[in-house]
Every structure is written in C-alpha cells, then in structure tokens.
Design a protein around this motif. Sequence first.
Motif: not given
Length: 260
Positions: A27-28, A209-210, A222-226, A239-240
């Motif tokens: 889910g990341e 997703i990568l 899109l909101k990225a986790d990393f 980071g973020t």
Amino acid sequence: MLKIANLKADVDGKEILKGVDLKVDRGEIHVLMGPNGSGKSTLAQVIAGAPQFKVQSSKFKFENKDLTKLTPDKRARLGIFLGFQHPIEIPGVTVFNFLRRARGIKSQRDKVLKKSNGGQRMANGISNLHQELKEHLHSLKLDESFLKRSVNEGFSGGEKKRNEILQMLALKPKLVILDEIDSGLDVDGLKLVASAIKRFTINNPRSSILLITHYARILKYLKADFVHIIVDGKIIKTGTKALANKIEEKGYSKLLMVDS
C-alpha cells in the motif's frame, strides 16, 4: 513486500547498481529520483528480471520469495508489473488480445467449446473484460477503437504512456513499477495519468507503487510515502515530498554538496 539489500548489478562487465537498499511495504507509494545514468531504470529492469543484467545481492525478495533466479514471466505472475519508459511495438497483436492473454482468458474461436459450459464461461470472461476495459478507456480519454490497434504501433508518445497505465489498471498487479511515466506529457496528460494512478491505489489498497521520475511535478497530484535519491548506483537519501521539491528547486549538485 519487496526487500532489497546491497543489490549489485552489472551489464557487460560494467557495474551499474553498487549496493541498493530498498524496502517497499504493502500500500505504499515510493518515488525514485536521480541524475541521468544513476541507475534508476536499471533498478526497475532488474526487479522485473531483465536478462541482460547480472545480479548479486544478499537479499532480493518479493513476498518472501527469492527473485534472483526467477524469469521475467514468473515475476509477472507473482504480481510485479513494469510500465516501460520506451514501450516496444508489437505489430499484429491488438491491445485487447494482449490484455486478454495477460489475464489468462482464452479466445472465443473454438466453436465447440462455445457450446459447452466452459465455453460459456469463456465468452462471459471476454465480455466482462471488454466492459471493464471500456471503463478504463473512458477514464484515460481513449476511444474504444484503441483496443483494436496493434500494441504501440503508430501510437503517439502520450498514447504509449496511457497504454502502460491501461495495462496496470487491467492487470491489477501487487507491485507497480512506472519508469518515467510522466516524461513527455503535457499538463493535461500528466493530470490524467496521475489521476489514474491515484484511482488504482484506491481500488487496490494493498498494491504498492515504485514511481521513477526526474521531476517533482507529478507529486502535485499524488501523495508519496517516500522519496528516494539514487546517485551512482546507490540510494543516498530518503525523505518525503519536501525532498523532491528541494531537488526541483536546487538540483542534485546542491544536494551532493551539502551531503559531502
């Protein structure tokens, strides 16, 4: 889900990846950025199983299965999907038949089977797939006739990108790797692709997703986790979204100067 430790890979005796560490949980959304020639696309292809790369790693697993010796088709069956930066043309194979075979749905051509219960299920499967693809096409602003065209043959750059996203939506993989899916897109095309990716994450909350990119602009949608920065075959910083914005503003050279 995906665990990589000290991943090294070379092609024709030249080392490209020099010790990559990466962990992607369910889910990341992970974003991978880096200068040209830093190893971004190589990492994508190595995960997908491109045979030209020789891999060495102490840990290279997907859902606790060692990927090292698995062929690309076996990795795909595990749920790993690679959206190519430069998709190849497949003359004579329509988009629909390509996706039908990828989904494991047989053809209706066998008239004997069509009369049996198995044949009816087969026909229903094709009908259901067609209806599902029509919905995806509508969301991607593609005409239904797109399904009758040969895969990527005569496609514009934007159509090729949207075709990769169509495959992602249809196949519902567990791990999606998108190699510069935003490159060459105008603002409208970028919003369309980003919206489709976001919708995919909502409908498939356990998929990850990568996203490989040069630019932070897609992260407006899109909101990225990393966010990871890869330089010279190694991930040097994580980071973020703020890290991606910093790269966009100051470039990689400033980051490297600060870290040195």
